[in-house]
Design a protein around this motif. Structure first.
Motif, mmCIF file in Angstrom:
data_model
loop_
_atom_site.group_PDB
_atom_site.id
_atom_site.type_symbol
_atom_site.label_atom_id
_atom_site.label_comp_id
_atom_site.label_asym_id
_atom_site.label_seq_id
_atom_site.Cartn_x
_atom_site.Cartn_y
_atom_site.Cartn_z
ATOM 1 N N UNK A 41 1.115 -1.213 0.164
ATOM 2 C CA UNK A 41 0.218 0.075 -0.171
ATOM 3 C C UNK A 41 0.727 0.866 0.174
ATOM 4 N N UNK A 42 0.500 2.003 -0.960
ATOM 5 C CA UNK A 42 1.386 3.838 -0.800
ATOM 6 C C UNK A 42 0.337 3.992 0.745
ATOM 7 N N UNK A 43 1.246 5.347 0.979
ATOM 8 C CA UNK A 43 1.108 5.726 1.799
ATOM 9 C C UNK A 43 -0.024 6.736 1.859
ATOM 10 N N UNK A 44 -0.831 7.097 0.350
ATOM 11 C CA UNK A 44 -1.723 7.626 0.488
ATOM 12 C C UNK A 44 -3.331 6.636 0.630
ATOM 13 N N UNK A 45 -2.944 5.127 -0.067
ATOM 14 C CA UNK A 45 -3.686 4.824 0.700
ATOM 15 C C UNK A 45 -3.523 3.630 2.102
ATOM 16 N N UNK A 46 -3.133 3.471 2.675
ATOM 17 C CA UNK A 46 -2.353 3.488 4.071
ATOM 18 C C UNK A 46 -3.439 4.639 5.185
ATOM 19 N N UNK A 47 -3.248 6.159 4.302
ATOM 20 C CA UNK A 47 -3.945 6.723 5.160
ATOM 21 C C UNK A 47 -5.493 6.843 4.876
ATOM 22 N N UNK A 48 -6.343 6.368 4.077
ATOM 23 C CA UNK A 48 -7.416 6.340 3.758
ATOM 24 C C UNK A 48 -7.772 4.816 4.544
ATOM 25 N N UNK A 49 -7.417 4.121 4.512
ATOM 26 C CA UNK A 49 -7.109 3.157 5.560
ATOM 27 C C UNK A 49 -8.153 3.041 6.557
ATOM 28 N N UNK A 50 -6.965 3.762 7.133
ATOM 29 C CA UNK A 50 -5.956 4.343 8.531
ATOM 30 C C UNK A 50 -6.809 5.396 8.898
ATOM 31 N N UNK A 51 -6.956 6.476 8.395
ATOM 32 C CA UNK A 51 -8.379 7.629 8.779
ATOM 33 C C UNK A 51 -7.042 8.553 8.838
ATOM 34 N N UNK A 52 -6.531 8.828 8.886
ATOM 35 C CA UNK A 52 -5.278 9.546 9.364
ATOM 36 C C UNK A 52 -4.599 10.539 7.456
ATOM 37 N N UNK A 53 -3.833 11.084 8.123
ATOM 38 C CA UNK A 53 -3.208 12.070 6.588
ATOM 39 C C UNK A 53 -2.054 10.787 6.116
ATOM 40 N N UNK A 54 -2.037 11.079 4.615
ATOM 41 C CA UNK A 54 0.074 10.606 4.025
ATOM 42 C C UNK A 54 0.815 10.723 4.489
ATOM 43 N N UNK A 55 0.567 12.259 5.445
ATOM 44 C CA UNK A 55 2.636 12.481 6.266
ATOM 45 C C UNK A 55 2.022 12.173 7.778
ATOM 46 N N UNK A 56 1.583 11.197 7.700
ATOM 47 C CA UNK A 56 1.059 11.090 9.613
ATOM 48 C C UNK A 56 2.094 9.498 9.055
ATOM 49 N N UNK A 57 1.497 9.307 8.016
ATOM 50 C CA UNK A 57 2.004 8.110 7.861
ATOM 51 C C UNK A 57 2.873 7.902 7.723
ATOM 52 N N UNK A 58 3.451 8.585 6.853
ATOM 53 C CA UNK A 58 5.186 8.600 6.329
ATOM 54 C C UNK A 58 5.781 9.016 7.923
#
Length: 87
Positions: A41-58
């Motif tokens: 999963x990309x950071x954007x996909x993870x963020x959507x799944x986890x309910x957060x932002x791509x920046x927080x995932x990175x």
């Protein structure tokens, strides 16, 4: 929209120790990011799944890398698999 099935749910071992796995040094959220990264999963996909932002995932992946001495997603996922933190 990304579909998440029950088989995609991460199996976490945060803070648990077994015969072949040392205590996991990363937080549950960092471990969740590593698990989703293992699915490609990309950071954007993870963020959507986890309910957060791509920046927080990175940031979570970066913190996990610092804690484990792994830099880059492949190294981080590989270490997590070898150490038994994710399956």
């Amino acid at each position: 929209m990304i579909a998440v099935t029950s088989s995609d749910k991460p199996d976490f071992r945060f803070g648990k120790r077994n015969k072949s796995s040392p205590l996991c040094p990363v937080s549950p959220r960092e471990l969740e990011c590593i698990r989703w990264a293992s699915f490609g999963k990309s950071a954007e996909e993870m963020a959507e799944i986890m309910g957060t932002t791509p920046t927080a995932v990175r940031a979570a992946l970066n913190r996990a890398g610092i804690k484990t001495g792994c830099y880059g997603r492949p190294a981080l996922v590989g270490k997590a698999l070898r150490e038994g933190w994710i399956e």
